[in-house]
Design a protein around this motif. Structure first.
Motif, PDB file in Angstrom:
ATOM      1  N   GLY A  56     -30.189  -9.124  52.949  1.00 55.30           N
ATOM      2  CA  GLY A  56     -29.411  -8.893  54.161  1.00 55.30           C
ATOM      3  C   GLY A  56     -27.962  -9.325  54.051  1.00 55.30           C
ATOM      4  O   GLY A  56     -27.341  -9.707  55.043  1.00 55.30           O
ATOM      5  N   LEU A  57     -27.399  -9.268  52.844  1.00 57.56           N
ATOM      6  CA  LEU A  57     -26.012  -9.636  52.612  1.00 57.56           C
ATOM      7  C   LEU A  57     -25.128  -8.396  52.574  1.00 57.56           C
ATOM      8  O   LEU A  57     -25.574  -7.315  52.164  1.00 57.56           O
ATOM      9  N   GLU A  58     -23.882  -8.550  52.996  1.00 50.84           N
ATOM     10  CA  GLU A  58     -22.945  -7.432  52.994  1.00 50.84           C
ATOM     11  C   GLU A  58     -22.571  -7.051  51.562  1.00 50.84           C
ATOM     12  O   GLU A  58     -22.249  -7.904  50.740  1.00 50.84           O
ATOM     13  N   TYR A  59     -22.613  -5.758  51.277  1.00 53.12           N
ATOM     14  CA  TYR A  59     -22.155  -5.215  49.991  1.00 53.12           C
ATOM     15  C   TYR A  59     -21.213  -4.078  50.329  1.00 53.12           C
ATOM     16  O   TYR A  59     -21.642  -2.970  50.643  1.00 53.12           O
ATOM     17  N   HIS A  60     -19.910  -4.364  50.314  1.00 52.96           N
ATOM     18  CA  HIS A  60     -18.909  -3.427  50.814  1.00 52.96           C
ATOM     19  C   HIS A  60     -18.429  -2.524  49.684  1.00 52.96           C
ATOM     20  O   HIS A  60     -17.630  -2.934  48.839  1.00 52.96           O
ATOM     21  N   ALA A  61     -18.918  -1.292  49.659  1.00 44.03           N
ATOM     22  CA  ALA A  61     -18.512  -0.297  48.661  1.00 44.03           C
ATOM     23  C   ALA A  61     -18.039   0.951  49.389  1.00 44.03           C
ATOM     24  O   ALA A  61     -18.822   1.606  50.076  1.00 44.03           O
ATOM     25  N   ILE A  62     -16.756   1.266  49.249  1.00 44.23           N
ATOM     26  CA  ILE A  62     -16.164   2.399  49.945  1.00 44.23           C
ATOM     27  C   ILE A  62     -15.279   3.168  48.970  1.00 44.23           C
ATOM     28  O   ILE A  62     -15.060   2.754  47.830  1.00 44.23           O
ATOM     29  N   SER A  63     -14.760   4.294  49.421  1.00 43.59           N
ATOM     30  CA  SER A  63     -13.893   5.096  48.571  1.00 43.59           C
ATOM     31  C   SER A  63     -12.533   4.417  48.404  1.00 43.59           C
ATOM     32  O   SER A  63     -12.144   3.549  49.205  1.00 43.59           O
ATOM     33  N   PHE A  64     -11.807   4.801  47.373  1.00 41.49           N
ATOM     34  CA  PHE A  64     -10.477   4.244  47.132  1.00 41.49           C
ATOM     35  C   PHE A  64      -9.541   4.570  48.289  1.00 41.49           C
ATOM     36  O   PHE A  64      -8.726   3.734  48.706  1.00 41.49           O
ATOM     37  N   TYR A  65      -9.670   5.766  48.835  1.00 39.86           N
ATOM     38  CA  TYR A  65      -8.863   6.158  49.984  1.00 39.86           C
ATOM     39  C   TYR A  65      -9.151   5.252  51.176  1.00 39.86           C
ATOM     40  O   TYR A  65      -8.232   4.762  51.849  1.00 39.86           O
ATOM     41  N   GLU A  66     -10.436   5.026  51.454  1.00 38.34           N
ATOM     42  CA  GLU A  66     -10.815   4.202  52.601  1.00 38.34           C
ATOM     43  C   GLU A  66     -10.354   2.755  52.416  1.00 38.34           C
ATOM     44  O   GLU A  66      -9.945   2.090  53.366  1.00 38.34           O
ATOM     45  N   ALA A  67     -10.410   2.251  51.170  1.00 37.10           N
ATOM     46  CA  ALA A  67      -9.953   0.888  50.894  1.00 37.10           C
ATOM     47  C   ALA A  67      -8.453   0.756  51.177  1.00 37.10           C
ATOM     48  O   ALA A  67      -8.007  -0.241  51.767  1.00 37.10           O
ATOM     49  N   ASN A  68      -7.677   1.758  50.775  1.00 34.21           N
ATOM     50  CA  ASN A  68      -6.239   1.738  51.051  1.00 34.21           C
ATOM     51  C   ASN A  68      -5.976   1.846  52.550  1.00 34.21           C
ATOM     52  O   ASN A  68      -5.048   1.209  53.067  1.00 34.21           O
ATOM     53  N   ARG A  69      -6.773   2.627  53.218  1.00 31.14           N
ATOM     54  CA  ARG A  69      -6.628   2.752  54.680  1.00 31.14           C
ATOM     55  C   ARG A  69      -6.874   1.410  55.360  1.00 31.14           C
ATOM     56  O   ARG A  69      -6.134   1.029  56.281  1.00 31.14           O
ATOM     57  N   GLU A  70      -7.880   0.675  54.895  1.00 27.35           N
ATOM     58  CA  GLU A  70      -8.171  -0.638  55.467  1.00 27.35           C
ATOM     59  C   GLU A  70      -7.015  -1.612  55.231  1.00 27.35           C
ATOM     60  O   GLU A  70      -6.693  -2.425  56.101  1.00 27.35           O
ATOM     61  N   VAL A  71      -6.396  -1.535  54.046  1.00 25.63           N
ATOM     62  CA  VAL A  71      -5.276  -2.422  53.747  1.00 25.63           C
ATOM     63  C   VAL A  71      -4.097  -2.136  54.675  1.00 25.63           C
ATOM     64  O   VAL A  71      -3.483  -3.059  55.229  1.00 25.63           O
TER      65      VAL A  71
END
Length: 330
Positions: free
Chosen positions: A301-316
């Motif tokens: 039940g631990l977070e494993y944050h894997a997203i697209s490179f585009y989405e990662a840049n959007r979050e930044v």
């Protein structure tokens, strides 16, 4: 491996071929792994007055236990960081030059303490730690500020374990190694100068150097930054308990969800979670390890944050914009 062989290999790959001092890299990167995304300990997120990656950096004067100095959020920081979400990518484009400066400063400081500074005699009553074994920055830095309370929603309160030590320049570092690092570091720029001298015209030479650094910055530095800058940050030192240490690495990093066909481009940097959990694991094993780590996180039940490179840049960009908004509202 043998320490001597590893040193010479390191300065060839780091100093001579890349212009990045291997000792500076180990100094910052090792602490980053131990205290990932700690406002007070992780040097890889302490970028004032250029970037404020969390609203905690805007809380007056935070103390950097790595650099042994305060990080004031003053009028200059406030004026600059209010536009940080706008100039983030131009900043990444020239980030490579910052590595040159940081490496040079690190080498210069060590040379000063090794060759120029007047040695200080240790107190006669000292039986445990001599001045020769202390870091130059420990000798020059003011008395540390009271350590902030540890806080993080996913972690337990701060334990009584010692704080992670900064790998700052050491007073007893080998003078031979210092000279070798300086010469190989200078060799990199001599090599680049020799290559660029074959390019006709000063304008074209400048364009070649700038283009190569911009491409490297936008690819490499953006790739590394986007895997940390939008993740959770916290005050104080990290937790010593293994379970909370694992949570700390998971909350401070993310992976890029890519197919195997893109491994040649990312070079393993898309698996920051596995890299932080197993720092010495070869990059060719990171994809296989990610399958097991993700399955284990799902089971526990631990977070494993894997997203697209585009989405990662959007979050930044969203994170930088939120911090910039908080700055403007003050």
């Amino acid at each position: 491996g043998h320490p001597a062989s590893e040193f010479w290999l390191g300065i060839v790959v780091g100093n001579l071929l890349n212009g990045i001092d291997i000792d500076w890299w180990k100094s910052t990167h090792n602490v980053h792994h131990v205290a990932v995304n700690s406002v007070h300990y992780d040097p890889d997120i302490q970028h004032l007055p250029v970037l404020a990656l969390d609203e905690r950096f805007c809380d007056g004067e935070n103390y950097s236990f790595y650099h042994m100095r305060f990080m004031p959020f003053d009028a200059i920081s406030r004026a600059i960081t209010r536009y940080q979400h706008v100039y983030f990518y131009p900043l990444m484009a020239v980030a490579r030059f910052n590595l040159y400066v940081q490496s040079l400063c690190h080498i210069a400081l060590q040379h000063y303490h090794a060759f120029l500074a007047t040695p200080t005699k240790a107190p006669k009553s000292s039986k445990v730690t001599s001045v020769a074994k202390r870091s130059p920055r420990q000798e020059l830095a003011p008395a540390p500020a009271p350590e902030p309370e540890f806080e993080h929603s996913a972690l337990a309160p701060r334990p009584a374990a010692p704080a992670p030590a900064s790998s700052v320049p050491n007073a007893i570092v080998s003078k031979t190694h210092l000279i070798a690092r300086l010469l190989t570091f200078m060799g990199y720029f001599a090599w680049v100068t020799a290559v660029m001298s074959q390019v006709p015209g000063a304008e074209l030479r400048f364009a070649c150097v700038l283009t190569s650094h911009v491409v490297c910055g936008l690819m490499l530095h953006t790739m590394i930054s986007a895997s940390h800058f939008s993740r959770d940050m916290y005050n104080g030192r990290p937790c010593a308990e293994l379970t909370n240490w694992v949570k700390l690495q998971l909350s401070g990093t993310l992976n890029y969800a890519t197919s195997r066909a893109w491994d040649w481009l990312y070079g393993g940097l898309q698996f920051q979670i596995e890299h932080h959990l197993y720092p010495r694991l070869s990059r060719r094993h990171l994809r296989a390890a990610s399958t097991h780590v993700e399955a284990l996180c799902s089971k526990l039940g631990l977070e494993y944050h894997a997203i697209s490179f585009y989405e990662a840049n959007r979050e930044v960009i969203i994170t930088l914009g939120q911090c910039a908004g908080a700055t403007r509202s003050e």
